[in-house]
Motif scaffolding. Structure first.
Motif, PDB file in Angstrom:
ATOM      1  N   ASP B  85       0.821  -1.217   0.000  1.00  0.00           N
ATOM      2  CA  ASP B  85       0.000   0.000   0.000  1.00  0.00           C
ATOM      3  C   ASP B  85       0.856   1.269   0.000  1.00  0.00           C
ATOM      4  OD1 ASP B  85      -1.024  -0.152   3.548  1.00  0.00           O
ATOM      5  OD2 ASP B  85       0.728  -0.952   2.513  1.00  0.00           O
ATOM      6  N   GLY B  86       2.071   1.139  -0.506  1.00  0.00           N
ATOM      7  CA  GLY B  86       2.871   2.322  -0.796  1.00  0.00           C
ATOM      8  C   GLY B  86       3.511   3.014   0.397  1.00  0.00           C
ATOM      9  N   ASP B 110      -0.032 -18.419   1.771  1.00  0.00           N
ATOM     10  CA  ASP B 110      -0.335 -18.394   0.336  1.00  0.00           C
ATOM     11  C   ASP B 110       0.284 -17.202  -0.389  1.00  0.00           C
ATOM     12  OD1 ASP B 110      -3.271 -16.427   0.140  1.00  0.00           O
ATOM     13  OD2 ASP B 110      -2.045 -16.779   1.931  1.00  0.00           O
ATOM     14  N   ARG B 111       1.113 -16.413   0.322  1.00  0.00           N
ATOM     15  CA  ARG B 111       1.643 -15.198  -0.302  1.00  0.00           C
ATOM     16  C   ARG B 111       2.969 -15.401  -1.010  1.00  0.00           C
ATOM     17  NH1 ARG B 111      -0.303 -10.204   2.044  1.00  0.00           N
ATOM     18  NH2 ARG B 111      -2.375 -10.766   2.861  1.00  0.00           N
ATOM     19  N   LYS B 112       3.477 -16.604  -0.974  1.00  0.00           N
ATOM     20  CA  LYS B 112       4.780 -16.830  -1.597  1.00  0.00           C
ATOM     21  C   LYS B 112       4.676 -16.613  -3.106  1.00  0.00           C
ATOM     22  CE  LYS B 112       8.584 -19.571   0.073  1.00  0.00           C
ATOM     23  NZ  LYS B 112       9.023 -20.794   0.695  1.00  0.00           N
ATOM     24  N   ARG B 113       5.683 -15.922  -3.670  1.00  0.00           N
ATOM     25  CA  ARG B 113       5.690 -15.616  -5.096  1.00  0.00           C
ATOM     26  C   ARG B 113       7.078 -15.820  -5.679  1.00  0.00           C
ATOM     27  NH1 ARG B 113       1.294 -15.703  -4.003  1.00  0.00           N
ATOM     28  NH2 ARG B 113      -0.381 -14.158  -4.111  1.00  0.00           N
ATOM     29  N   THR B 114       7.111 -15.830  -7.027  1.00  0.00           N
ATOM     30  CA  THR B 114       8.400 -15.849  -7.730  1.00  0.00           C
ATOM     31  C   THR B 114       8.447 -14.674  -8.682  1.00  0.00           C
ATOM     32  OG1 THR B 114       8.481 -18.268  -7.606  1.00  0.00           O
ATOM     33  CG2 THR B 114       9.928 -17.212  -9.204  1.00  0.00           C
ATOM     34  N   TYR B 115       9.450 -13.813  -8.521  1.00  0.00           N
ATOM     35  CA  TYR B 115       9.601 -12.657  -9.410  1.00  0.00           C
ATOM     36  C   TYR B 115      11.015 -12.605  -9.957  1.00  0.00           C
ATOM     37  CZ  TYR B 115       5.376 -10.762  -7.095  1.00  0.00           C
ATOM     38  OH  TYR B 115       4.110 -10.570  -6.606  1.00  0.00           O
ATOM     39  N   ASP B 116      11.147 -11.897 -11.052  1.00  0.00           N
ATOM     40  CA  ASP B 116      12.472 -11.622 -11.610  1.00  0.00           C
ATOM     41  C   ASP B 116      13.038 -10.405 -10.875  1.00  0.00           C
ATOM     42  OD1 ASP B 116      14.030 -11.783 -14.701  1.00  0.00           O
ATOM     43  OD2 ASP B 116      14.389 -10.121 -13.330  1.00  0.00           O
ATOM     44  N   VAL B 117      14.171 -10.598 -10.232  1.00  0.00           N
ATOM     45  CA  VAL B 117      14.813  -9.474  -9.549  1.00  0.00           C
ATOM     46  C   VAL B 117      16.204  -9.298 -10.145  1.00  0.00           C
ATOM     47  CG1 VAL B 117      15.587  -8.506  -7.348  1.00  0.00           C
ATOM     48  CG2 VAL B 117      13.579 -10.016  -7.416  1.00  0.00           C
ATOM     49  N   GLN B 118      16.382  -8.227 -10.883  1.00  0.00           N
ATOM     50  CA  GLN B 118      17.665  -7.942 -11.549  1.00  0.00           C
ATOM     51  C   GLN B 118      18.141  -9.157 -12.331  1.00  0.00           C
ATOM     52  OE1 GLN B 118      19.118  -5.418  -7.897  1.00  0.00           O
ATOM     53  NE2 GLN B 118      20.824  -5.532  -9.330  1.00  0.00           N
ATOM     54  N   THR B 131       0.560  -5.419   2.974  1.00  0.00           N
ATOM     55  CA  THR B 131       0.283  -4.052   3.430  1.00  0.00           C
ATOM     56  C   THR B 131       1.129  -3.784   4.658  1.00  0.00           C
ATOM     57  OG1 THR B 131      -1.469  -4.765   4.931  1.00  0.00           O
ATOM     58  CG2 THR B 131      -2.129  -4.206   2.659  1.00  0.00           C
ATOM     59  N   LEU B 132       1.232  -2.521   5.027  1.00  0.00           N
ATOM     60  CA  LEU B 132       2.033  -2.190   6.217  1.00  0.00           C
ATOM     61  C   LEU B 132       1.460  -2.864   7.457  1.00  0.00           C
ATOM     62  CD1 LEU B 132       4.431  -0.569   7.438  1.00  0.00           C
ATOM     63  CD2 LEU B 132       2.727   1.140   8.093  1.00  0.00           C
ATOM     64  N   VAL B 190       4.574  -1.456  -7.221  1.00  0.00           N
ATOM     65  CA  VAL B 190       3.790  -0.548  -6.372  1.00  0.00           C
ATOM     66  C   VAL B 190       3.464   0.722  -7.148  1.00  0.00           C
ATOM     67  CG1 VAL B 190       3.681   0.659  -4.158  1.00  0.00           C
ATOM     68  CG2 VAL B 190       5.031  -1.440  -4.356  1.00  0.00           C
ATOM     69  N   LYS B 191       2.192   1.094  -7.110  1.00  0.00           N
ATOM     70  CA  LYS B 191       1.764   2.313  -7.810  1.00  0.00           C
ATOM     71  C   LYS B 191       1.202   3.303  -6.802  1.00  0.00           C
ATOM     72  CE  LYS B 191       2.790   0.258 -11.667  1.00  0.00           C
ATOM     73  NZ  LYS B 191       4.122   0.541 -12.233  1.00  0.00           N
ATOM     74  N   TRP B 192       1.605   4.541  -6.947  1.00  0.00           N
ATOM     75  CA  TRP B 192       1.103   5.609  -6.091  1.00  0.00           C
ATOM     76  C   TRP B 192       0.143   6.500  -6.862  1.00  0.00           C
ATOM     77  CZ3 TRP B 192       6.008   3.635  -5.562  1.00  0.00           C
ATOM     78  CH2 TRP B 192       6.382   3.245  -4.255  1.00  0.00           C
ATOM     79  N   PRO B 193      -0.778   7.124  -6.155  1.00  0.00           N
ATOM     80  CA  PRO B 193      -1.706   8.030  -6.850  1.00  0.00           C
ATOM     81  C   PRO B 193      -0.973   9.218  -7.465  1.00  0.00           C
ATOM     82  CG  PRO B 193      -1.967   8.192  -4.466  1.00  0.00           C
ATOM     83  CD  PRO B 193      -1.039   7.056  -4.720  1.00  0.00           C
TER      84      PRO B 193
END
Lengths: 367, 397
Positions: B85-86, B110-118, B131-132, B190-193
């Protein structure tokens, strides 16, 4: 005009007379004296944090780094030569296993009630021991000098101190005397302790603690065996230190417990023979879960000081695995604590350079 | 005695509610007037508490930062990432696995993910997926098993704002050294308004707390700050937003920059240093690239420090650790010998250390503040570096 015939022989005789008259290992006349105002920096087996223990190189490095005393363990070879070596077996710190000619020399002996197997120093003549090469004991220390240096004699160790450019003391240990006297016999009927003292006397070590002679050639004689110390008390007034191991260990000669030899009555007895004690750090302050707690202090330092005994604990090592978490992985915090809070009188350290730094850098503050 | 008791209790409750609501959500500013606080020392290299005193206490926690301040840090350092949540948070790894108890929280299984990091496929629990409020449920652990484990599970992750308030609340002036960390990944997830990016929110937060002014300006000395990043475009971007000093971090020789895919050799070339020096006041290289190492022994140093100094760029290498497993044999298992070498032989301008207390000891014992010649010495050697640069330019030109 026969003056040449008179002068030249005169000069020749004077020179020869001068050379012959000069003692073999006379120290340089004016050397920076031993410091006596702050706790002693005792280079435990030389700078063995950097170089293989008890080698000439390790001792010279310690002298360079500012050690007050260089320390050694004295054992004896099969032919009765006193040498510098810590373990009774050669396995851990030499390349003896690589010498095929010694393959059959492995033995099992009782050492202080424990059956030990290995290549024992007492089964090798000194000439054979000189064929071996020393290696760094700890795998996490610099291995680059393995195989380069050999074992040295007590006399070679002494000469490192006497040849130093400033006054450097020696701190030799009468090590495993019960075992040595069982296995090594000297032709003149003398025992290990006698030969030990002979070597010191040969090089002019004498005088009580802080006497003029002692300050010229400082020495502490250490041992875990009280009877060895009381025995040599008849032979010398040089200062002696009783080493004290962790609680379960009993003295090798008198089979006394830790509690007995640290009692008030025992201190009342032993302080006639020794000027101090050399306990393990854990004997003073045990640790729980790698933390020291002052509430678990054995009160040993206060008791010793009350009996007029110095305290020189062993051993201080820089590596974090030897530091309790109180010291934040920082060996200088450990020095600070033991010198300024516990107020010991000397420290056996594998890292003479680090202790020297600490003492030099904090000395202006009057610590 | 019982006179107004019934009326008193509601009044008391109301007062408490009002008081709690009125209290700012960050710690109150220092009660000591700013003018009376001991200023930042600037006469010797900076003691930068890398993730706080994480040699003793779990990294990037309030406790680790407070310990660092107590131990004399000039700057407290942190890595800034973002929650789902930014909210900007203090956390180093892209995943929560190594240094938190996230694996013990069944509600997050269930929050485990796989992403490309660098360019590397990475699997784990990513802060950008929490979220925080969720992150605040976690507890931080000591990263290294050979360090004190006794605080595991006691402390939580803190926000950028909480980190700032620790510095502002200190009894003396303590600088902050936050990193715009993994900006490429953060901006992807993450996207901010209002179309704001990670870098915008980062600078906004600093401005909210009054951080401004170029290096060594009056404003800066009151609230010292270095902004660090491995991503040059992030630093260039924010140079339009703030004149606070920036530091360009440089990774190992095999790692290209995450945003511009440039090699170590390119970003440490004379040409690149000439370019980047318009945007940053210094570089933060990995120490083993400044002085290479072979078989755990030091090799001859590279000329990176000289070339940086010749361009008036400070050098703040990372990371200094007391444990002998991190020390090269030249230092004799002694962390103070390492400090001595880097400060006095190599002559760097700041050190990222896990052991603020040890560095502080070394500096206090060997170069106490009263002897003010520290920075003057390095000024002289920098002048020599500049002359060297001019001469070689003349020779080659």
């Amino acid at each position: 005009m026969n003056w040449i015939g008179i002068i030249v022989p005169f000069i020749a005789v004077s020179v020869i007379g001068g050379c012959v008259g000069r003692p073999l290992l006379h120290p340089a006349p004016i050397r920076k004296p031993l410091q006596t105002i702050r706790p002693y920096n005792i280079a435990h087996r030389g700078s063995n944090g950097e170089l293989p223990e008890e080698t000439l190189a390790a001792y010279r490095r310690a002298v360079q780094e500012g050690a007050d005393f260089i320390e050694s363990d004295i054992l004896a070879s099969k032919d009765g030569v006193l040498l510098c070596f810590h373990d009774l077996t050669l396995d851990n710190t030499t390349d003896v296993a690589n010498h095929k000619q010694f393959a059959h020399r492995k033995r099992s002996y009782q050492v202080q009630g424990v059956n030990s197997t290995g290549w024992f120093v007492v089964d090798f003549t000194f000439e054979e021991l000189k064929l071996l090469r020393v290696k760094q004991r700890f795998g996490f220390r610099d291995q680059q000098y393995n195989g380069k240096f050999s074992l040295i004699t007590f006399e070679e160790f002494i000469s490192v101190a006497l040849h130093a450019k400033r006054v450097v003391g020696i701190y030799p240990e009468i090590k495993n005397p019960v075992f040595i006297n069982q296995h090594v016999k000297w032709s003149d009927g003398k025992k290990f302790e006698d030969k030990f003292m002979e070597a010191l006397k040969k090089y002019g070590y004498k005088g009580s603690y802080m006497s003029k002679e002692w300050l010229k050639q400082p020495v502490f004689i250490q041992s875990f065996a009280p009877t060895s110390l009381t025995y040599i008390a008849n032979l010398t007034d040089l200062p002696k230190v009783l080493l004290i191991a962790d609680p379960p260990t009993r003295t090798e000669d008198t089979n006394q417990s830790f509690f007995e030899i640290t009692s008030d009555s025992y201190f009342n007895f032993i302080n006639k023979y020794v000027v101090g004690i050399g306990p393990s750090k854990a004997a003073i302050l045990p640790s729980i879960d790698n933390h020291l707690s002052e509430t678990s202090s054995t009160g040993l330092v206060a008791k010793a000081h009350a009996h007029g005994l110095q305290v020189h604990p062993y051993t201080f090592q820089n590596e974090y695995l030897f530091l309790t978490f109180n010291f934040k992985q920082d060996p200088y915090e450990e020095y600070d604590f033991w010198i300024n809070k516990i107020e010991v009188d000397g420290l056996f350290t594998d890292f003479a350079g680090s202790l020297h730094n600490f003492q030099e850098w904090t000395s202006e503050k009057g610590n | 005695m019982a006179m107004n008791f019934r009326g008193f209790v509601p009044f008391l409750c109301l007062s408490l509610v009002v008081a709690c609501a009125a209290r700012p959500f960050y710690l109150l500013p220092s009660k000591i007037a700013t003018q009376n606080r001991q200023p930042l020392q600037t006469s010797r290299p900076y003691n930068i508490a890398h993730r706080g005193s994480n040699g003793e206490i779990p990294e990037a926690t309030a406790a680790a930062y407070m310990r660092a301040i107590a131990e004399g840090a000039d700057f407290i350092e942190t890595d800034i990432l973002s929650s789902k949540d930014g909210i900007l948070i203090c956390f180093h790894d892209v995943t929560l696995d190594e240094t938190t108890d996230v694996a013990d929280h069944k509600e997050f299984a269930d929050r485990k993910r796989t992403y490309d990091v660098q360019g590397v496929e990475t699997t784990g629990f990513f802060p950008v997926d929490f979220t925080l409020e969720e992150l605040k449920k976690l507890r931080v652990n000591q990263r290294y098993k050979f360090r004190d484990q006794q605080y595991n599970g006691m402390f939580s992750i803190i926000t950028f704002e909480e980190f700032i308030s620790i510095a502002l609340d200190a009894p003396r002036v303590v600088g902050i050294y936050p990193e715009i960390k993994n900006p490429v990944l953060i901006n992807q997830h993450v996207k901010w308004p209002n179309g704001k990016r990670f870098e915008d929110k980062f600078v906004e937060t600093l401005e909210k707390y009054g951080y401004k002014g170029s290096y060594m300006s009056k404003d800066w000395l009151e609230k010292p700050l270095f902004i660090q990043s491995f991503a040059p475009t992030s630093l260039v971007y924010i140079s339009n937003l703030t004149d606070s000093p920036k530091i360009f971090l440089i990774d190992d020789v095999t790692i290209p920059t995450q945003d511009t895919n440039q090699s170590y050799w390119e970003i440490t070339s004379d040409k690149y240093l000439d370019f980047i020096k318009e945007y940053v006041v210094g570089i933060g290289p990995w120490k083993d690239t400044v002085v290479p190492v072979k078989d755990n022994h030091l090799q001859p140093p590279t000329d990176l420090v000289a070339r940086a100094h010749a361009r008036d760029l400070q050098v703040h290498p990372y990371t200094y650790r007391d444990e002998n497993s991190f020390l090269h044999f030249d230092f004799h298992q002694d962390p103070y010998q390492e400090y001595d070498y880097w400060l006095n032989e190599i002559g760097v301008d700041g050190l990222f250390t896990d052991f603020t207390g040890s560095l502080h000891n070394f500096q206090e014992w060997t170069s106490p503040i009263s002897q003010n010649d520290g920075k003057n010495k390095s000024k002289a050697s920098r002048l020599l570096d500049k002359i060297g640069l001019l001469i070689s330019a003349y020779k080659n030109g």
